[in-house]
Design a protein around this motif. Structure first.
Motif, PDB file in Angstrom:
ATOM      1  N   LYS A   1       0.745  -0.948  -0.111  1.00  0.00           N
ATOM      2  CA  LYS A   1       0.097   0.041   0.040  1.00  0.00           C
ATOM      3  C   LYS A   1       0.909   1.274  -0.023  1.00  0.00           C
ATOM      4  O   LYS A   1       0.520   2.472  -0.292  1.00  0.00           O
ATOM      5  CB  LYS A   1      -1.103   0.089   0.993  1.00  0.00           C
ATOM      6  CG  LYS A   1      -0.086   0.263   2.464  1.00  0.00           C
ATOM      7  CD  LYS A   1      -1.144   0.006   3.921  1.00  0.00           C
ATOM      8  CE  LYS A   1      -2.080  -1.536   3.563  1.00  0.00           C
ATOM      9  NZ  LYS A   1      -2.864  -1.638   4.949  1.00  0.00           N
TER      10      LYS A   1
ATOM     11  N   ASN B   1       5.682  10.874   4.230  1.00  0.00           N
ATOM     12  CA  ASN B   1       5.232  12.160   3.567  1.00  0.00           C
ATOM     13  C   ASN B   1       5.432  13.250   4.399  1.00  0.00           C
ATOM     14  O   ASN B   1       4.470  14.010   4.588  1.00  0.00           O
ATOM     15  CB  ASN B   1       3.837  11.878   3.043  1.00  0.00           C
ATOM     16  CG  ASN B   1       3.816  10.658   2.081  1.00  0.00           C
ATOM     17  OD1 ASN B   1       4.729  10.280   1.071  1.00  0.00           O
ATOM     18  ND2 ASN B   1       2.612  10.137   1.821  1.00  0.00           N
TER      19      ASN B   1
ATOM     20  N   GLY C   1       3.679   4.135  -4.791  1.00  0.00           N
ATOM     21  CA  GLY C   1       2.768   5.040  -5.170  1.00  0.00           C
ATOM     22  C   GLY C   1       2.362   6.070  -4.589  1.00  0.00           C
ATOM     23  O   GLY C   1       1.663   7.193  -4.704  1.00  0.00           O
ATOM     24  N   THR C   2       2.330   5.795  -2.978  1.00  0.00           N
ATOM     25  CA  THR C   2       1.684   6.796  -2.232  1.00  0.00           C
ATOM     26  C   THR C   2       2.671   7.377  -1.080  1.00  0.00           C
ATOM     27  O   THR C   2       2.288   8.576  -0.887  1.00  0.00           O
ATOM     28  CB  THR C   2       0.697   6.069  -1.594  1.00  0.00           C
ATOM     29  OG1 THR C   2       1.200   5.331  -0.438  1.00  0.00           O
ATOM     30  CG2 THR C   2      -0.577   5.286  -2.278  1.00  0.00           C
ATOM     31  N   VAL C   3       3.694   6.852  -0.857  1.00  0.00           N
ATOM     32  CA  VAL C   3       4.751   7.470   0.117  1.00  0.00           C
ATOM     33  C   VAL C   3       6.004   7.717  -0.884  1.00  0.00           C
ATOM     34  O   VAL C   3       6.523   7.169  -1.402  1.00  0.00           O
ATOM     35  CB  VAL C   3       5.159   6.249   1.107  1.00  0.00           C
ATOM     36  CG1 VAL C   3       6.363   6.798   1.862  1.00  0.00           C
ATOM     37  CG2 VAL C   3       4.092   5.965   1.986  1.00  0.00           C
ATOM     38  N   LYS C   4       6.270   9.040  -0.497  1.00  0.00           N
ATOM     39  CA  LYS C   4       7.300   9.590  -1.245  1.00  0.00           C
ATOM     40  C   LYS C   4       8.689   9.780  -0.263  1.00  0.00           C
ATOM     41  O   LYS C   4       9.643   9.981  -0.825  1.00  0.00           O
ATOM     42  CB  LYS C   4       7.092  11.109  -1.637  1.00  0.00           C
ATOM     43  CG  LYS C   4       5.885  11.146  -2.471  1.00  0.00           C
ATOM     44  CD  LYS C   4       5.551  12.595  -3.254  1.00  0.00           C
ATOM     45  CE  LYS C   4       4.325  12.464  -4.195  1.00  0.00           C
ATOM     46  NZ  LYS C   4       4.038  13.871  -4.740  1.00  0.00           N
TER      47      LYS C   4
END
Length: 370
Positions: free
Chosen positions: A92, A339, A95-98
């Motif tokens: 999960k 993030n 693509g969501t955690v930078k």
């Protein structure tokens, strides 16, 4: 200005004058290291430097591998990695955690030095998890930033000394009060500390091409064993005319019950020889017990552990037999967040001394300038 000496992941005995340290060339650095390595390892005043050099900011032996197709690894290894990713919920994060931000505490200890046969290897990993008989210990803390996959920065303070290490995606480096800024040999690799349960995505990526070698019981836990080995190209990039990296193997122990990574071990053997001297061999085994997994935004992250190191020095010139140095680190995680606002690529820019000595437009050739 002289050439920048590459980072050594072995103990060093440079003076505390950082400006002089950054100007010493590779050959002079290794000559000084070879000349003084015996007195350093057995000199109590150097204990803190040894601890920080070995335990402070070690790099993982291998770089992050790209995704491999399922037919490139065994079905058993596929199952173990899939079980791990499901257990941690790390998919999960894709693509969501930078970026990732971590703070933690450490207690480092230097154990008794002794002579005799070494007792720790990959086959005896469980025995290395016992506590070191401490003769010197220091407490400290660290903060780590990571912008996946290859940009990271860590600042660690122990015993009044601050060590900084980082990677800007092109070069990994380390800065200490006694060596100033030094580039790492072997290209960009992840921080080993991040592979100790802090970054499940990196763990799954690194071990995706691993070899399944069997089962083992570690600290009362039945585990699957995955093995990785640095290839000859990796070893050659981390060697020079004085120090030859002979092998570096990594073992990951994944719980059969929970699917989580509960033990991590890597062992490497280096041959050191200067002209006119007998060769000396250094075998370093670093074993980490990983525990206290907690959920952070739906992802299982390890929050504590213990790392034990045994450095064994042997060779024909050591009449009394192998010399062994033991170290230990107990670490805990205070906070971890994803993030974090305001974290940009500018935060990972390498020091000027490092930037001047590699070619960012040619990653394969930047080491030639060292």
């Amino acid at each position: 200005m002289g050439r920048l000496a590459p980072l050594s992941e072995e103990p060093t005995n440079e003076e505390d004058d950082s400006s002089n340290g950054s100007k010493k060339g590779m050959r002079q650095t290794w000559r000084n290291w070879i000349k003084t390595h015996i007195s350093l390892v057995f000199n109590k005043r150097s204990d803190l430097k040894i601890l920080l050099s070995v335990l402070g900011c070690p790099l993982f032996p291998l770089s992050l591998h790209p995704d491999h197709s399922l037919n490139e690894v065994s079905s058993s290894a596929q199952y173990i990695i899939q079980h791990f990713t499901a257990a941690t919920g790390c998919r999960k994060l894709e693509g969501t955690v930078k970026n990732i931000f971590v703070t933690g505490k450490v207690t480092m200890a230097m154990g008794d030095h002794d002579l005799g046969s070494a007792g720790v290897s990959a086959s005896g990993a469980a025995s290395s998890s016992s506590s070191t008989s401490s003769t010197f210990s220091q407490k400290g803390c660290f903060v780590m930033w990571q912008m996946v996959p290859n940009k990271w920065l860590i600042e660690l303070v122990v015993g009044g000394h601050k060590v900084i290490a980082g990677s800007d995606g092109n070069v990994a480096w380390r800065h200490t009060p006694w060596l100033s800024a030094h580039a790492a040999k072997g290209g960009v690799r992840p921080l080993r500390r991040a592979l100790q349960g802090l970054d499940p995505l990196a763990i799954s990526a690194v071990f995706s091409p691993a070899q399944f070698i069997g089962e083992k019981r570690i600290s009362g836990e039945d585990c699957f064993m995955l093995k990785l080995s640095a290839d000859q190209t990796d070893l050659a990039e981390r060697s020079d005319s004085t120090a030859e990296m002979i092998k570096h193997v990594i073992f990951g122990y994944f719980s059969q019950r929970s699917g989580l990574l509960v033990f991590l071990e890597d062992s490497y053997l280096t041959r050191i020889q200067s002209p006119g001297t007998y060769p000396t061999y250094w075998e370093t085994t670093m074993s980490t017990k990983i525990e206290d997994y907690r959920t952070v935004e739906g992802v299982m992250i390890a929050h504590s552990g213990q790392t034990n190191v045994i450095i064994t020095r042997f060779g024909d010139n050591l009449k009394s037999g192998p010399a062994i140095t033991r170290m230990e680190e107990i670490w805990t995680i205070d906070d971890i967040a994803f993030n974090v606002p305001g974290l940009s690529i500018d935060c990972f820019i390498a020091p000027n001394d490092v930037q001047k000595h590699y070619l960012p437009d040619d990653n394969l050739d930047w080491r030639k300038s060292l």
